[in-house]
Design a protein around this motif. Structure first.
Motif, PDB file in Angstrom:
ATOM      1  N   ARG A  59     -43.068  14.052 -53.504  1.00 54.55           N
ATOM      2  CA  ARG A  59     -42.225  12.818 -53.406  1.00 54.55           C
ATOM      3  C   ARG A  59     -42.221  12.487 -54.483  1.00 54.55           C
ATOM      4  O   ARG A  59     -41.622  11.853 -54.959  1.00 54.55           O
ATOM      5  CB  ARG A  59     -42.489  12.147 -51.957  1.00 54.55           C
ATOM      6  N   GLU A  62     -40.181  13.991 -57.542  1.00 52.44           N
ATOM      7  CA  GLU A  62     -38.575  13.364 -57.288  1.00 52.44           C
ATOM      8  C   GLU A  62     -38.175  12.148 -57.494  1.00 52.44           C
ATOM      9  O   GLU A  62     -37.256  12.063 -58.089  1.00 52.44           O
ATOM     10  CB  GLU A  62     -38.484  13.704 -55.436  1.00 52.44           C
ATOM     11  N   GLU A  63     -38.821  10.576 -57.203  1.00 53.86           N
ATOM     12  CA  GLU A  63     -39.239  10.075 -57.720  1.00 53.86           C
ATOM     13  C   GLU A  63     -39.064   9.881 -59.240  1.00 53.86           C
ATOM     14  O   GLU A  63     -38.589   9.376 -60.217  1.00 53.86           O
ATOM     15  CB  GLU A  63     -39.929   8.574 -57.076  1.00 53.86           C
ATOM     16  N   HIS A  67     -35.833   8.986 -61.752  1.00 62.83           N
ATOM     17  CA  HIS A  67     -36.057   7.858 -62.893  1.00 62.83           C
ATOM     18  C   HIS A  67     -35.723   8.164 -63.962  1.00 62.83           C
ATOM     19  O   HIS A  67     -35.161   7.219 -64.680  1.00 62.83           O
ATOM     20  CB  HIS A  67     -37.908   7.235 -62.693  1.00 62.83           C
TER      21      HIS A  67
END
Length: 124
Positions: A59, A62-63, A67
């Motif tokens: 997670r 993925e962020e 970004h």
């Protein structure tokens, strides 16, 4: 689609860029990296490594991918950044596809490490 495949497709849709497949896991799941930049200095960020807790770093990766994709200037012009979101896709899939099976009482809370299941009895 459920689980790992749905997560990967949702990420591709969010950033509009397909990953590069660099290999496959033991269970034939793809090892995918995202590339940002094209400089001579190569950097690699690896997530989804440790057995059983891949989801939290996946997670986070993925962020980070989203970004960086939205802020390409964070990657210096002399750097190529690769992000491998799941090094252990088999473990990640196992943790995201857990099923509860109704079995006999002696199997309550028994975890079968070779199968993607938790085994419990039904409480009535």
């Amino acid at each position: 689609l459920v689980g790992v495949l749905a997560d990967a497709l949702a990420l591709r849709d969010r950033i509009g860029q397909p990953p590069l497949v660099i290999g496959y896991s033991v269970l034939n799941r793809p090892l995918e990296i995202f590339q940002f930049g094209n400089g001579p200095i190569k950097r690699l960020i690896v997530a989804g490594i440790d057995g059983g807790y891949e989801w939290n770093t996946v997670r986070l990766a993925e962020e980070l991918i989203v970004h960086v994709n939205q802020n390409l200037a964070v990657v210096p012009s002399d750097v190529t950044l690769y992000i491998l979101r799941v090094l252990n896709p088999d473990g990640y899939a196992r943790e995201h596809n857990i099923k509860i099976l109704p079995l006999c009482p002696f199997a309550k809370n028994l975890r079968l490490s070779l199968l993607p299941v938790y085994v419990t009895s039904r409480s009535r």
